[in-house]
Scaffold this active site. Sequence first.
Site, PDB file in Angstrom:
ATOM      1  N   HIS A 120       0.874  -1.181   0.000  1.00  0.00           N
ATOM      2  CA  HIS A 120       0.000   0.000   0.000  1.00  0.00           C
ATOM      3  C   HIS A 120       0.913   1.233   0.000  1.00  0.00           C
ATOM      4  O   HIS A 120       2.015   1.188   0.558  1.00  0.00           O
ATOM      5  CB  HIS A 120      -0.831  -0.051   1.288  1.00  0.00           C
ATOM      6  CG  HIS A 120      -1.911   0.970   1.391  1.00  0.00           C
ATOM      7  ND1 HIS A 120      -1.660   2.274   1.732  1.00  0.00           N
ATOM      8  CD2 HIS A 120      -3.253   0.873   1.225  1.00  0.00           C
ATOM      9  CE1 HIS A 120      -2.800   2.943   1.774  1.00  0.00           C
ATOM     10  NE2 HIS A 120      -3.787   2.109   1.465  1.00  0.00           N
ATOM     11  N   ASP A 197       3.261  -4.250   7.635  1.00  0.00           N
ATOM     12  CA  ASP A 197       1.970  -3.572   7.575  1.00  0.00           C
ATOM     13  C   ASP A 197       0.896  -4.645   7.760  1.00  0.00           C
ATOM     14  O   ASP A 197       0.650  -5.459   6.871  1.00  0.00           O
ATOM     15  CB  ASP A 197       1.852  -2.882   6.212  1.00  0.00           C
ATOM     16  CG  ASP A 197       0.484  -2.256   5.982  1.00  0.00           C
ATOM     17  OD1 ASP A 197      -0.430  -2.499   6.791  1.00  0.00           O
ATOM     18  OD2 ASP A 197       0.345  -1.528   4.982  1.00  0.00           O
ATOM     19  N   GLN A 200      -4.328  -5.274   6.847  1.00  0.00           N
ATOM     20  CA  GLN A 200      -5.330  -6.200   6.293  1.00  0.00           C
ATOM     21  C   GLN A 200      -5.239  -7.583   6.930  1.00  0.00           C
ATOM     22  O   GLN A 200      -5.842  -8.533   6.425  1.00  0.00           O
ATOM     23  CB  GLN A 200      -5.155  -6.328   4.771  1.00  0.00           C
ATOM     24  CG  GLN A 200      -5.423  -5.048   4.013  1.00  0.00           C
ATOM     25  CD  GLN A 200      -6.863  -4.564   4.124  1.00  0.00           C
ATOM     26  OE1 GLN A 200      -7.778  -5.309   4.483  1.00  0.00           O
ATOM     27  NE2 GLN A 200      -7.083  -3.299   3.817  1.00  0.00           N
ATOM     28  N   LYS A 223     -10.193  -1.034  10.439  1.00  0.00           N
ATOM     29  CA  LYS A 223     -10.305  -2.211   9.569  1.00  0.00           C
ATOM     30  C   LYS A 223     -10.519  -3.476  10.408  1.00  0.00           C
ATOM     31  O   LYS A 223     -10.603  -4.571   9.863  1.00  0.00           O
ATOM     32  CB  LYS A 223      -9.054  -2.345   8.705  1.00  0.00           C
ATOM     33  CG  LYS A 223      -8.904  -1.193   7.702  1.00  0.00           C
ATOM     34  CD  LYS A 223      -7.667  -1.365   6.857  1.00  0.00           C
ATOM     35  CE  LYS A 223      -7.263  -0.095   6.157  1.00  0.00           C
ATOM     36  NZ  LYS A 223      -8.060   0.218   4.972  1.00  0.00           N
ATOM     37  N   CYS A 361      -4.600   2.319  -3.733  1.00  0.00           N
ATOM     38  CA  CYS A 361      -3.371   2.842  -3.116  1.00  0.00           C
ATOM     39  C   CYS A 361      -2.209   1.875  -3.323  1.00  0.00           C
ATOM     40  O   CYS A 361      -1.398   1.652  -2.406  1.00  0.00           O
ATOM     41  CB  CYS A 361      -3.567   3.122  -1.623  1.00  0.00           C
ATOM     42  SG  CYS A 361      -4.735   4.421  -1.326  1.00  0.00           S
TER      43      CYS A 361
END
Length: 403
Positions: A120, A197, A200, A223, A361
């Site tokens: 991202h 990251d 997700q 999220k 993104c």
Amino acid sequence: MDHESLRAQFPALQQQLGDYPLCYLDTAATSQKPLQVLEAMESFYRTHNANVHRAAHALSSKATSAYEDVRDALVNFLGAARREEIIFTHGTTEAINLVAHGLRGQFNAGDLILVDSAAHHANLVPWQQLAKATGTRVLPIGLDAELRLDRTAFRALLAQKPKLVALSQVSNALGTVNDIQALCAEARAHGAMTLVDGAQAVAHMPVNMAELGCDFYAFSGHKMYGPTGVGVLWGRYDLLAGLEPLLTGGEMIKTVSFEQTEFGELPNRLEAGTPPIAEVIGLGAAIEFLQTQDREALMQHEAGLLNYLQRELAAIPGIHLYAAHPDNIGAVAFNFGDEHHQDIGILLDQQGVAVRCGHHCAMPLMGLLGVRGCCRASLGIYSNKADVDQFIQAMKACADMLQ
Ligand code: PMP
């Protein structure tokens, strides 16, 4: 698992859009929130709203306890070694910026940072900024023919002794999953720091920092069934302690005079200003919510539903799926014929279906796919077969209309 009663806890999902029930397949952008989260935030504002850490009065100490309790909950949720390793931010973006900015003093011209090609922008642009300021190079880790991180290319790049490797655990655009444990172990063996990251990942699977073996881990509350405006940076204590603060001001200091300032200790040192207190409390409720679910059963539920979605979508003539592997998590990316992804999004919206269309993104990844953008349908724990069926029916109607 009583899935219907779990879904019933998400009020936003219980609505009609014109003639259609809302079919929310945009959880990767932001998840819907359970009552528990909504109520925790409202109750905070109604009953003990006060600023944290600053006052001797009862309301402030209640707010401080509620805020700091969430830090403790995160220690447990993430398997962290100590509470000072948990830094509240406003989201994944800020968390990664905090690290990339904070490390500037430790990077020099000629140093190397490796970034996952599926990253991202939040996990690429801050490294580019660091590179601009220090003369460091940023190189992409390529993808293999299956659009997974190319392990051979990764090994070859590691031989160049990068100082840091930035990875996504789950790609927001494709739903592909990186084996973080293995990748971080390799990076570490070559002396590189690792940042993961997890934006997700955290909502879909339990994560444990000791097992993953990374140095920094970032994610957003919104999220994972929590509110917007709050995120978390986890980092190894010594590395966090070495970060130059991104924000300076109140809360993060030990002493201040007009001549000089001495910064405080972790975690406050990296949490300048009034934090997003109600949002942290909402995040705490989301963690509690997730921890009281049967997460193993939910993972199976989501995996089964994603595979069903991949199969049904692939069966529609003209649909092109990207990297739709059976072990993906949460999302499926697709285009339809030569139609513009935004047009598909609009036609689906007219049938009550919310999907995301665009570059997600992840413009470098779109470049590798050879497209300017695509549609993405994404799932959460509340998604059910009726959502997938409504989406597939709507997609078939789009296909009929456009052919
Ligand atoms: N990384 C990934 C993988 C994401 O999916 C997102 C949100 N789309 C972000 C980072 C940025 O998160 P936020 O906007 O909450 O800071």
